[in-house]
Design a protein around this motif. Sequence first.
Motif, short mmCIF file in Angstrom:
data_model
loop_
_atom_site.label_atom_id
_atom_site.label_comp_id
_atom_site.label_asym_id
_atom_site.label_seq_id
_atom_site.Cartn_x
_atom_site.Cartn_y
_atom_site.Cartn_z
N SER A 13 0.83 -1.22 0.00
CA SER A 13 0.00 0.00 0.00
C SER A 13 0.86 1.26 0.00
O SER A 13 0.72 2.13 -0.86
N LEU A 31 7.86 5.71 6.06
CA LEU A 31 8.49 5.24 7.30
C LEU A 31 8.15 3.76 7.46
O LEU A 31 6.98 3.39 7.50
N LYS A 34 10.42 -2.18 9.66
CA LYS A 34 11.38 -3.26 9.45
C LYS A 34 12.42 -2.87 8.42
O LYS A 34 12.50 -1.72 7.99
N ARG A 44 3.12 -13.87 0.66
CA ARG A 44 1.72 -13.50 0.60
C ARG A 44 1.12 -13.92 -0.73
O ARG A 44 1.81 -14.45 -1.61
N VAL A 126 6.67 5.45 16.10
CA VAL A 126 5.98 6.46 15.27
C VAL A 126 4.73 6.94 16.00
O VAL A 126 3.94 6.14 16.50
N GLY A 159 -0.61 -1.49 8.09
CA GLY A 159 -1.10 -2.83 8.35
C GLY A 159 -1.95 -2.95 9.61
O GLY A 159 -2.20 -1.98 10.33
N GLY A 162 -0.51 -1.79 12.97
CA GLY A 162 0.17 -0.49 12.96
C GLY A 162 -0.41 0.49 13.96
O GLY A 162 -1.31 0.16 14.75
N1 APR Z 1 5.73 2.14 11.89
C1 APR Z 1 6.26 1.91 10.65
N2 APR Z 1 5.93 0.86 9.88
C2 APR Z 1 5.02 0.00 10.38
C3 APR Z 1 4.42 0.17 11.64
C4 APR Z 1 4.81 1.30 12.41
N3 APR Z 1 4.29 1.52 13.62
N4 APR Z 1 3.56 -0.87 11.86
C5 APR Z 1 3.62 -1.64 10.76
N5 APR Z 1 4.49 -1.14 9.88
C6 APR Z 1 4.85 -1.67 8.54
C7 APR Z 1 4.98 -3.18 8.50
O1 APR Z 1 6.30 -3.58 8.84
C8 APR Z 1 4.64 -3.50 7.04
O2 APR Z 1 5.80 -3.54 6.22
O3 APR Z 1 3.76 -1.38 7.68
C9 APR Z 1 3.74 -2.34 6.59
C10 APR Z 1 2.32 -2.78 6.36
O4 APR Z 1 2.33 -3.66 5.24
P1 APR Z 1 1.19 -4.81 5.06
O5 APR Z 1 0.89 -5.40 6.40
O6 APR Z 1 1.65 -5.71 3.94
O7 APR Z 1 -0.12 -4.03 4.64
P2 APR Z 1 -0.47 -3.35 3.23
O8 APR Z 1 0.68 -2.58 2.68
O9 APR Z 1 -1.77 -2.68 3.45
O10 APR Z 1 -0.66 -4.57 2.21
C11 APR Z 1 -1.75 -5.41 2.33
O11 APR Z 1 -0.31 -7.27 2.58
O12 APR Z 1 -0.67 -8.33 4.59
C12 APR Z 1 -0.85 -8.42 3.24
O13 APR Z 1 -2.80 -9.76 2.84
C13 APR Z 1 -2.32 -8.45 2.92
O14 APR Z 1 -1.96 -8.72 0.66
C14 APR Z 1 -2.34 -7.77 1.64
C15 APR Z 1 -1.29 -6.71 1.74
#
Ligand code: APR
Length: 389
Positions: A13, A31, A34, A44, A126, A159, A162
Amino acid sequence: MRTQVAIIGGGPSGLLLSQLLHRKGIDTVVLERKTRDYVLGRIRAGVLETGFVDLMREAGVAERMDAECIIHDGTVIAFGEKQFRIDFREATGESVVIYGQTELTRDLYDAREAVGGKIVFNVEDVVIHGADTDAPHLTYSVDGAEKRIDCEFVAGCDGFHGVSRQTIPLNVRREYEKVYPFGWLGLLSDTPPVHEELIYSNSERGFALCSQRSWTRSRYYIQCSLSDHVEDWTDQMFWNELRRRLPQDVAERLVTGKSIEKSIAPLRSFVTEPMRWGRLFLCGDAAHIVPPTGAKGLNTAASDIHYLYHGLLQYYEEGDSEGIDRYSEKALARIWKAERFSWSTTNLLHRFPDQNGFDLKMQKADIDFLRENREAQSVFAQNYVGLPF
Ligand code: APR
Ligand code: PHB
């Protein structure tokens, strides 16, 4: 530091939004908690709606996908020994694209880094400040140093676990959730897929799915108990159970091999409303989760990014806030339909612990109707390839 759109989360996203905005001269900072390698290590799904493919093209990140993806014009559904195919192309004129999320995320990282896109890895703590004001800012730390980003908008792409969703006050947020009484045990192997398209199987022993990443790499799933642990399952146990859940002709041609990855994922449906609070916009898993049955996880993330990207463009290029003001309404309208499809296919194809004889007869009648009725197959196909934005 100052930017126009601060993006929390370097998953699909956040990266897609950052790349799309960059191509329009809108500045962003991503930001990510990981490292790049950690994010790319996540296994995935990989079924893309045509709307997602169009966004990747608009982002200028579709070259490798176009070269390496596999196009599927349909899918197979099995109920015991009975199998039938739903023809997406005949029903909708559309197909779906098979291209692993790992590869798609890698392409997005490469594209951002090729143009010097600002991505900060290993960020901690964050905090979103002033989301409900006209001057939000983020604070975070990296390598022990406190940092601040002043911005005009915040995209919460961080995610399910988050910080963004938690920033919206509880008296503003409404959350809807359904947790399913089983999980999916998934296995990735460098073996040729058992079929050229996906096979979704509802067997008396439970659900199974035969998927793929390429012509030499396969992805399989079997429904498992929530009390199962992945270490309880040897590769051989997995292959034996998978065979038991597939029609005999499919099981006989299954090519097995050593697992590259094996994991258990729980299944849930979840939606937060609203998806906007002031200048904070939630996108993807930060706002909603679907059970993977309908292959909508990645596609619902792209759905949000489509609406937020166009809303921000309208704001920055035309000075019109209509798109961002209607973001939550538009995004949720499409998300709830994806949630419904994911929920209904999960109910159609899985065996539930509390199912009685009548419930099973209803499930069989549903699948029989889907097998026999072209309009029912068209409805399934329209949802699977992706409803219009
Ligand atoms: N600060 C910074 N980064 C963060 C934080 C935080 N507090 N919390 C989570 N993250 C990062 C995670 O490490 C992850 O890399 O945010 C990212 C979120 O990515 P995803 O969980 O993959 O979510 P999204 O980008 O919406 O993609 C959705 O991923 O989980 C699969 O099935 C889901 O295919 C879908 C896709
Ligand atoms: C996958 O390939 O991981 C996959 C495909 C289709 C689904 C779920 C997962 O519905």
